[in-house]
Design an enzyme around this catalytic site. Structure first.
Site, PDB file in Angstrom:
ATOM      1  N   GLY A 115      32.456  29.065 -29.790  1.00  0.00           N
ATOM      2  CA  GLY A 115      30.964  28.938 -29.834  1.00  0.00           C
ATOM      3  C   GLY A 115      30.828  28.567 -31.141  1.00  0.00           C
ATOM      4  O   GLY A 115      29.655  27.701 -31.931  1.00  0.00           O
ATOM      5  N   LEU A 116      32.427  27.759 -31.972  1.00  0.00           N
ATOM      6  CA  LEU A 116      31.786  27.608 -33.514  1.00  0.00           C
ATOM      7  C   LEU A 116      31.994  26.216 -33.542  1.00  0.00           C
ATOM      8  O   LEU A 116      32.030  25.422 -34.319  1.00  0.00           O
ATOM      9  CB  LEU A 116      32.763  27.889 -34.171  1.00  0.00           C
ATOM     10  N   ALA A 121      31.720  18.392 -32.029  1.00  0.00           N
ATOM     11  CA  ALA A 121      32.659  18.294 -33.323  1.00  0.00           C
ATOM     12  C   ALA A 121      34.080  17.237 -32.181  1.00  0.00           C
ATOM     13  O   ALA A 121      34.056  15.961 -33.112  1.00  0.00           O
ATOM     14  CB  ALA A 121      34.330  19.187 -32.904  1.00  0.00           C
ATOM     15  N   ASP A 162      25.088  20.614 -36.898  1.00  0.00           N
ATOM     16  CA  ASP A 162      26.621  20.852 -36.491  1.00  0.00           C
ATOM     17  C   ASP A 162      26.845  20.069 -36.563  1.00  0.00           C
ATOM     18  O   ASP A 162      28.279  19.477 -36.826  1.00  0.00           O
ATOM     19  CB  ASP A 162      26.672  21.866 -35.165  1.00  0.00           C
TER      20      ASP A 162
HETATM   21  O1  PMV Z   1      24.794  28.341 -30.615  1.00  0.00           O
HETATM   22  P1  PMV Z   1      24.761  27.277 -31.777  1.00  0.00           P
HETATM   23  O2  PMV Z   1      25.901  27.141 -32.844  1.00  0.00           O
HETATM   24  O3  PMV Z   1      24.877  25.872 -31.058  1.00  0.00           O
HETATM   25  O4  PMV Z   1      24.506  27.305 -32.822  1.00  0.00           O
HETATM   26  C1  PMV Z   1      22.449  26.842 -32.277  1.00  0.00           C
HETATM   27  C2  PMV Z   1      21.836  26.358 -33.874  1.00  0.00           C
HETATM   28  C3  PMV Z   1      20.206  26.889 -33.212  1.00  0.00           C
HETATM   29  O5  PMV Z   1      19.502  26.041 -34.082  1.00  0.00           O
HETATM   30  C4  PMV Z   1      20.015  27.736 -33.162  1.00  0.00           C
HETATM   31  C5  PMV Z   1      20.219  25.119 -32.777  1.00  0.00           C
HETATM   32  C6  PMV Z   1      20.141  23.818 -33.610  1.00  0.00           C
HETATM   33  O6  PMV Z   1      20.544  22.731 -32.802  1.00  0.00           O
HETATM   34  O7  PMV Z   1      19.694  23.826 -34.164  1.00  0.00           O
END
Ligand code: PMV
Length: 328
Positions: A115-116, A121, A162
């Site tokens: 989940g990273l 990427a 991300d």
């Molecule tokens: O679960 P992940 O690693 O995809 O992170 C999601 C983070 C959230 O803030 C919940 C959603 C977002 O798009 O920022």
């Protein structure tokens, strides 16, 4: 966007994964977050050809002995889940830069990404390799915009933190939607990452929080404000190496995430195990519902916290503050 005369037949780009440090969920509602890139890289090779088609090979498709083939003018929503991010990235670049004669794309990366951040990427690496093949030079901001638009096409929602992390690397102070992206000049903090098992989907937890927000708007807004204030203060503490106070902020943030309903028993087990073994703070990372947590564990407690995480779940180890997207 600048066009150079050189078109290269084949280019590979790679981009890192990410670990959300502070501000998850609140960042979807315009608050700041802190994210660090992790050295779990996805690579994408883009090769020009004359087939008139887009051919995509991913590790999963290769296992099944398949190649996905699609006409450029058939690219669009809904995307097939296995290749959604690659196709959305290609469609965005085609829209900005024009249609190539034909493309063959090969993606590669770890089988389990904890989940990273493998989808952001792969999107960023696809954009980077494709524009490089076309001889187009994109700055980081333009690359972020293109890749973020592609991620929204493929998954419908997301703050883009991300995507920014995959483009810029290092550690970022990021405000929802990319209105602010500030690379921080800091050494990575002494963190340990624990994996609690796969979650159902980020989307489900983002939607769950949206529902709670709709039902208790004023209350949840205050929680988001607190999360934003934590991210703002943590930004300074990271630079100062003020670990004790940073650990306290992690624990407060974890309590607020629990209030949003995104904690799970297996995340909680890892978090309490790390704290009991001497971590200065511990919290989940990302949407919750599974995936990773991290603990702040400078010496002398590091080995004990590492052992506690191993016992309560799985310890995963990647260098933090990894380099952003690059041409290989
Ligand atoms: O679960 P992940 O690693 O995809 O992170 C999601 C983070 C959230 O803030 C919940 C959603 C977002 O798009 O920022």
């Amino acid at each position: 966007m600048e066009y150079s005369s050189s078109v290269s037949p084949k280019i590979t780009a790679s981009a890192p994964g990410k670990l959300m440090l502070f501000g998850e969920h609140a960042v979807v509602y315009g608050r700041p977050c802190l994210v660090t890139a992790v050295d779990l890289r996805v690579s994408v090779t883009v090769e020009l050809n004359t087939t008139g088609l887009l051919q995509i090979s991913t590790p999963l498709l290769r296992e099944q002995g398949e190649v996905r083939t699609v006409a450029f003018d058939a690219l669009g929503s809904p995307y097939p889940p296995e290749t959604a991010f690659v196709e959305a990235a290609i469609a965005r670049v085609v829209r900005a830069c024009g249609m190539p004669g034909g493309l063959s794309i090969t993606t590669d990366g770890p089988r389990l990404s904890y989940g990273l951040g493998s989808s952001s990427a792969v999107t960023v690496a696809t954009v980077a390799a494709f524009v490089a093949v076309l001889g187009v030079e994109l700055g980081k901001r333009a690359m972020f915009e293109l890749a973020y638009a592609a991620v929204l096409d493929a998954q419908g929602k997301g703050s883009g933190f991300d995507v920014a992390s995959a483009v810029y690397g290092g550690t970022l102070y990021y405000v929802g939607g990319g209105t602010t992206i500030i690379p921080l000049e800091i050494e990575p903090p002494p963190l340990l990452i624990g994996y609690s098992g796969a979650k159902v989907s980020t989307r489900r937890f983002v939607d769950g929080v949206a529902q709670l927000h709709a039902q208790h708007t004023a209350l949840i807004e205050r929680i988001f404000d607190s999360m934003g204030a934590i991210a703002d203060e943590a930004r300074g503490l990271l630079g100062q190496g003020a670990w004790e106070r940073l650990g306290e902020l992690m624990d407060i943030n974890q309590g607020l995430l629990d209030a949003l309903g995104v904690n799970t028993p297996s995340l909680a087990r890892l978090i309490y195990a790390a704290r009991e073994a001497g971590a200065l703070g511990a919290k989940l990372s990302g949407a919750g519902g599974g995936d990773c947590m991290y603990a702040l564990a400078p010496e002398p407690a590091r080995a004990a916290v590492e052992g506690a995480i191993r016992e309560a779940g799985e310890r995963v180890s990647f260098a933090l503050g990894a380099e952003g997207v690059r041409i290989e």
